[in-house]
Design a protein around this motif. Structure first.
Motif, mmCIF file in Angstrom:
data_model
loop_
_atom_site.group_PDB
_atom_site.id
_atom_site.type_symbol
_atom_site.label_atom_id
_atom_site.label_comp_id
_atom_site.label_asym_id
_atom_site.label_seq_id
_atom_site.Cartn_x
_atom_site.Cartn_y
_atom_site.Cartn_z
ATOM 1 N N TRP A 105 0.834 -1.198 0.000
ATOM 2 C CA TRP A 105 0.000 0.000 0.000
ATOM 3 C C TRP A 105 0.880 1.263 0.000
ATOM 4 N N CYS A 106 1.904 1.271 0.854
ATOM 5 C CA CYS A 106 2.808 2.422 0.899
ATOM 6 C C CYS A 106 3.533 2.599 -0.428
ATOM 7 N N ARG A 107 3.942 1.496 -1.028
ATOM 8 C CA ARG A 107 4.623 1.572 -2.335
ATOM 9 C C ARG A 107 3.677 2.133 -3.396
ATOM 10 N N GLY A 108 2.407 1.773 -3.309
ATOM 11 C CA GLY A 108 1.429 2.313 -4.247
ATOM 12 C C GLY A 108 1.253 3.806 -4.093
ATOM 13 N N LEU A 109 1.221 4.298 -2.857
ATOM 14 C CA LEU A 109 1.122 5.736 -2.632
ATOM 15 C C LEU A 109 2.321 6.462 -3.227
ATOM 16 N N ASP A 110 3.505 5.893 -3.048
ATOM 17 C CA ASP A 110 4.708 6.511 -3.613
ATOM 18 C C ASP A 110 4.680 6.474 -5.135
ATOM 19 N N TRP A 111 4.208 5.362 -5.691
ATOM 20 C CA TRP A 111 4.142 5.199 -7.152
ATOM 21 C C TRP A 111 3.210 6.249 -7.755
ATOM 22 N N ARG A 112 2.027 6.371 -7.190
ATOM 23 C CA ARG A 112 1.059 7.330 -7.728
ATOM 24 C C ARG A 112 1.506 8.765 -7.487
ATOM 25 N N GLY A 113 2.197 8.994 -6.383
ATOM 26 C CA GLY A 113 2.747 10.318 -6.157
ATOM 27 C C GLY A 113 3.761 10.686 -7.218
ATOM 28 N N SER A 114 4.593 9.724 -7.610
ATOM 29 C CA SER A 114 5.582 9.974 -8.649
ATOM 30 C C SER A 114 4.914 10.294 -9.987
ATOM 31 N N LEU A 115 3.842 9.556 -10.308
ATOM 32 C CA LEU A 115 3.120 9.823 -11.553
ATOM 33 C C LEU A 115 2.532 11.229 -11.572
ATOM 34 N N GLU A 116 2.118 11.712 -10.409
ATOM 35 C CA GLU A 116 1.480 13.014 -10.309
ATOM 36 C C GLU A 116 2.462 14.132 -9.986
ATOM 37 N N GLY A 117 3.758 13.804 -9.929
ATOM 38 C CA GLY A 117 4.763 14.815 -9.654
ATOM 39 C C GLY A 117 4.850 15.225 -8.199
ATOM 40 N N ARG A 118 4.373 14.379 -7.281
ATOM 41 C CA ARG A 118 4.413 14.674 -5.850
ATOM 42 C C ARG A 118 5.490 13.832 -5.169
ATOM 43 N N ALA A 119 6.167 14.420 -4.218
ATOM 44 C CA ALA A 119 7.146 13.669 -3.428
ATOM 45 C C ALA A 119 6.407 12.816 -2.405
ATOM 46 N N SER A 120 6.714 11.532 -2.372
ATOM 47 C CA SER A 120 6.074 10.626 -1.421
ATOM 48 C C SER A 120 7.067 9.532 -1.055
ATOM 49 N N ASP A 121 7.210 9.273 0.233
ATOM 50 C CA ASP A 121 8.128 8.231 0.696
ATOM 51 C C ASP A 121 7.503 7.451 1.848
ATOM 52 N N GLN A 122 6.269 7.006 1.637
ATOM 53 C CA GLN A 122 5.558 6.287 2.690
ATOM 54 C C GLN A 122 6.209 4.944 2.988
ATOM 55 N N LEU A 123 6.743 4.278 1.962
ATOM 56 C CA LEU A 123 7.368 2.980 2.212
ATOM 57 C C LEU A 123 8.655 3.162 3.013
ATOM 58 N N GLY A 124 9.394 4.243 2.753
ATOM 59 C CA GLY A 124 10.565 4.528 3.564
ATOM 60 C C GLY A 124 10.192 4.769 5.022
ATOM 61 N N GLU A 125 9.050 5.418 5.244
ATOM 62 C CA GLU A 125 8.568 5.635 6.615
ATOM 63 C C GLU A 125 8.285 4.297 7.298
ATOM 64 N N LEU A 126 7.616 3.385 6.552
ATOM 65 C CA LEU A 126 7.281 2.083 7.136
ATOM 66 C C LEU A 126 8.537 1.279 7.442
ATOM 67 N N LEU A 127 9.485 1.273 6.520
ATOM 68 C CA LEU A 127 10.709 0.508 6.745
ATOM 69 C C LEU A 127 11.488 1.069 7.933
ATOM 70 N N ALA A 128 11.448 2.386 8.122
ATOM 71 C CA ALA A 128 12.101 2.977 9.287
ATOM 72 C C ALA A 128 11.498 2.439 10.586
ATOM 73 N N VAL A 129 10.170 2.319 10.616
ATOM 74 C CA VAL A 129 9.488 1.760 11.786
ATOM 75 C C VAL A 129 9.998 0.352 12.067
ATOM 76 N N LEU A 130 10.063 -0.460 11.037
ATOM 77 C CA LEU A 130 10.461 -1.855 11.211
ATOM 78 C C LEU A 130 11.910 -1.975 11.664
ATOM 79 N N LEU A 131 12.786 -1.123 11.131
ATOM 80 C CA LEU A 131 14.186 -1.176 11.536
ATOM 81 C C LEU A 131 14.361 -0.745 12.993
ATOM 82 N N VAL A 132 13.605 0.251 13.426
ATOM 83 C CA VAL A 132 13.693 0.661 14.836
ATOM 84 C C VAL A 132 13.200 -0.465 15.736
ATOM 85 N N TRP A 133 12.153 -1.170 15.325
ATOM 86 C CA TRP A 133 11.691 -2.322 16.102
ATOM 87 C C TRP A 133 12.778 -3.406 16.154
#
Length: 830
Positions: free
Chosen positions: A251-279
């Motif tokens: 889902w996060c990757r999809g948000l980033d993908w669609r953001g890229s298509l629309e010219g918007r900066a999005s890094d939701q998957l990076g946010e999620l991976l940061a959570v997992l690494l801190v855990w």
């Protein structure tokens, strides 16, 4: 000392500062495939991020990092062999293709042993370098492993963060949400969760999280410093962590993908991976010496538990060779059959352009049988109209084009009168406000006790109608006006721009002359009720929407006198007596409904009536053909029973129906060729058919565009179904009966699960007794010279990766039969 410091369990090859961790961090994110919201659901190749690797190597990586295999269990192939779906020549071809020295009989003996000894599902195992410290925390026999507790906690936070519709307790209105990002929202939640120490068994973990930097990059830097892994192991660990919550990662990757298509900066998957690494760093901080030693032994034993998968891949390829043998045989018989149907005349009575969707193959075949003087063509179902559709009312524009493309234009519904438009918008706004008020009341913590008593009678009649299956099916395409404008700026399109759209469409379908008096653009849609995955049954080329809107726009532009004048200047001369109309094919009932009938010239009304009658007969035949697969019995030999027609219609409005139709189940091949190559072939609704005339494409640009778009869409569909069958626990949506919708249109969870379920529901690929979709990689057949195909592949890196790494198989229709392209050369296979 940092709160994230801990005892190292492996010696690093290099230190990991902010710069050093970013490459494996980003590479891991790129390995995840995107998903789309439920109301825009489209099939996605779940292995898209692995396309640069051979399929067999990707299988090894998934088994190591995720504990699952891309293949079916050995018993599946043994059953296919016993049923004759795999013949001895198929096995021999698979063995020879791999250059194996073993005799095919060895593989038969191996399959017999493997079918008995190996479990139906591969064992869940995170072997080698990807073993997470979370896996070393085991419960006492009653508690869940820490890894599962963490997965659930992260998934619940994702559900709260991304829910923009159903959430009624807003967690501080996302005070740490949108502005701080997912990572900040999670960190704030973890710091405030009083139960976290108890549920995880990590006394003091909340104190640990309070010391984690608020800045995401600093937090990741500290986490990777604590983990002290070389780049390759950090990449493997990051990928493994994302696979644990694959649904939310997608889902996060999809948000980033669609953001890229629309010219918007999005890094939701990076946010999620940061959570997992801190855990992960937190688990390492609280791990005992024994647990760390266990992790070290697991990593040092990397590869020892891996089993040789090559024999199973031989059987998978033999299974695919079995299907290809029947497909090639059908095409060969069509070529050599003296009783093959006559082609339509040079100027047909009518031309019908269908989506390349495999369901269109069935009705096209039957329409040609009942109306031999009609020519059918295959083209992407959005008909080259890259638009976002703006309906009346308070609705966001809906993209009606493939997910890989941008929408440079907006199609706005209008009544042709500003005052009428404003009045209708106000009325729809008020209705939506009313619905939202009820929706909020339904989820309120207090009003849920009184809502039923106060509004129950108002809903009683609707519930009765739904239960009796007497609701209305989706209405026919309306006849309102539309305005086509640029997405940026909102200026209407000029005539040259409209002309370019139509010219590209006609050239793309190889239709630049020989126009019939009546040209029909046939979009398609699936009419169902109470179905969160309805968009998955709609037109994938239209972004999970019905194709009627795109068909109406294509017909409108085609009929525009100024557009025709512009086309004539480009050498595309449309006769004055040619008229285009739009229609929509309901894939549940196989009924075709025409739009804008009142605009058809009186000179064409009889032609339209004849064509409608032909569609009616073709639809009846198609319903007969599909009846058995839906367990509705069979129709009559020369027609259909009234009960079958009624049963099909009922499925469109039955809110309890879990399987209104089979969608694209069974898809296995795509053919780019003139229809004369396949006309009269019964391809069983398993083949995407796209018209392509190699004679009019000497430079190969049109072929390249077909490989860059329709081929990739077909690959996404094909491997979405593949993954939903071979890895249903990871890439399937589970049981429809247990689904709960998350966030309005975010996705579904199954039962009391917390991770989003991606892919197709079980009921879409399995009938309760057997798989209705066979997991086959896509067979591609192109009618074109060999050098033209090679050049087109070479200019498209994504296509080249899919071909070179065996994610699909490229063939060509040669003068001496079918040839396959692999290892840089062409090999005759039929």
């Amino acid at each position: 000392m940092s709160a994230m410091s801990g005892v190292s369990v492996s010696k690093p090859e290099q230190s990991h500062g902010v710069e050093s961790w970013q490459r494996p961090f980003r590479e891991a994110c790129e390995l995840v495939a995107p998903v789309w919201p439920l109301d825009q659901w489209i099939a996605v190749n779940p292995f898209w991020g692995m396309r640069h690797l051979p399929a067999e190597q990707a299988d090894d990586i998934f088994r190591e990092r995720g504990g699952f295999s891309l293949l079916m269990p050995a018993a599946f192939y043994r059953e296919a062999w016993q049923q004759g779906r795999i013949q001895p020549e198929d096995l021999a071809a698979s063995v020879a293709e791999r250059g194996e020295r073993r005799d095919p009989s060895w593989y038969l003996e191996w399959l017999d042993r493997a079918s008995v000894l190996r479990p139906h599902k591969p064992e869940k195992s995170h072997a080698g370098v990807t073993m997470s410290i979370l896996d070393t925390f085991k419960g006492d026999g009653t508690a869940e492993p820490l890894g599962q507790i963490v997965n659930d906690q992260v998934a619940r936070v994702c559900g709260a963060f991304f829910d923009r519709r159903q959430a009624r307790w807003s967690a501080g209105e996302h005070s740490s949400g949108e502005s701080a990002g997912l990572f900040g929202f999670w960190l704030n939640s973890a710091r405030q969760d009083l139960s976290l120490d108890f549920t995880t068994g990590l006394a003091g973990v909340r104190t640990f999280f309070r010391a984690v930097p608020d800045d995401r990059n600093q937090a990741v830097s500290q986490a990777t410093e604590a983990l002290r892994l070389p780049d390759d192991e950090l990449l493997a660990l990051c990928h493994s962590l994302l696979l644990r919550v694959n649904g939310w990662a997608s889902w996060c990757r999809g948000l980033d993908w669609r953001g890229s298509l629309e010219g918007r900066a999005s890094d939701q998957l990076g946010e999620l991976l940061a959570v997992l690494l801190v855990w992960e760093a937190a688990a390492l901080r609280f791990a005992s010496v024994v647990q760390k030693n266990q992790l070290e032994r697991s990593r040092s034993g990397h590869g020892l538990r891996q089993q040789d998968r090559r024999p199973l891949w031989v059987w998978q390829r033999a299974f695919e060779c079995g299907y290809q043998r029947t497909l090639f045989s059908a095409l060969k018989n069509r070529t050599n059959n003296s009783q093959a149907p006559e082609p339509p005349p040079a100027i047909p009575d009518a031309q019908a352009v269908f989506c390349i969707d495999v369901r269109s193959e069935v009705i096209r075949r039957h329409l040609e049988a009942v109306m031999p003087r009609v020519q059918t063509l295959g083209f992407a179902g959005f008909f080259g109209m890259p638009v976002a559709h703006q309906r009346h009312g308070p609705f966001e524009p809906v993209r009606r084009l493939p997910g890989l493309l941008q929408a440079p234009y907006r199609l706005i519904d209008t009544r042709g009168n500003l005052r009428a438009d404003l009045a209708e918008n106000r009325a729809r706004d008020q209705r939506e406000i009313t619905r939202e008020t009820v929706r909020k009341a339904k989820y309120s913590s207090l009003s849920t006790f009184t809502l039923v008593e106060t509004t129950g009678l108002a809903w009683a009649w609707k519930l009765i109608k739904d239960t009796l299956k007497r609701g209305r099916s989706r209405p026919r395409p309306d006849d309102q006006e539309t305005l086509l404008v640029h997405e940026l700026g909102g200026d209407p399109l000029m005539d040259p721009e409209k002309t370019a759209l139509v010219a590209n469409m006609l050239r793309g379908m190889s239709l630049t002359d020989g126009f019939a008096p009546l040209l029909v653009f046939v979009g398609h849609g699936s009419h169902t009720d109470n179905n969160p995955h309805q968009a998955g049954l709609e037109c994938g080329a239209c972004g999970g929407q019905s194709g009627g809107v795109s068909a109406r726009l294509a017909a409108k532009l085609f009929n525009d006198p100024m557009v025709r004048a512009g086309l004539s200047e480009q050498g595309i001369r449309i006769p004055d007596h040619t008229w285009a109309v739009a229609a929509e094919h309901c894939t549940v009932t196989d009924r075709v409904t025409f739009a804008d009938r009142d605009r058809v010239p009186h000179t064409h009304l009889q032609k339209l009536a004849d064509l409608e009658a032909g569609f009616g007969q073709a639809g009846a035949r198609a319903r007969n053909e599909r009846a058995e697969s839906l367990r509705l019995g069979e129709g009559q030999e020369n027609g259909e029973s009234d009960s079958l027609t009624a049963a099909m219609e009922t499925r469109t409005r039955d809110w309890s129906e879990v399987r209104p139709e089979w969608g694209l189940a069974g898809n296995a091949a795509i053919i780019f060729a003139r229809r004369s190559r396949t006309r009269g072939c019964d391809l069983a609704g398993r083949v995407f058919l796209h018209d392509y005339d190699p004679v009019s494409d000497e430079d190969g640009q049109r072929l390249e565009s077909l490989l860059a778009a329709p081929l990739l869409v077909a690959n996404w569909i094909n491997l979405q179904y593949f993954g939903s069958v071979t890895v249903p626990d990871v890439y399937g949506a589970g049981n429809k009966l247990l689904h709960s919708v998350v966030g309005g249109n975010v996705g579904v969870v199954e039962g009391n699960g917390s991770d989003l379920r991606t892919g197709l529901p079980l009921q879409s690929v399995h009938d309760g007794t057997r798989w209705r979709h066979e997991p086959l990689r896509l067979t591609v057949i192109i009618e074109a010279p060999a050098d033209r195909i090679e050049a087109a592949i070479g200019r498209q890196p994504d296509v080249a990766a899919l071909v070179d790494n065996a994610w699909l198989f490229i063939h060509r229709m040669g003068d001496h039969g079918i040839e396959r392209y692999y290892n840089g050369a062409w090999h005759r296979v039929a």
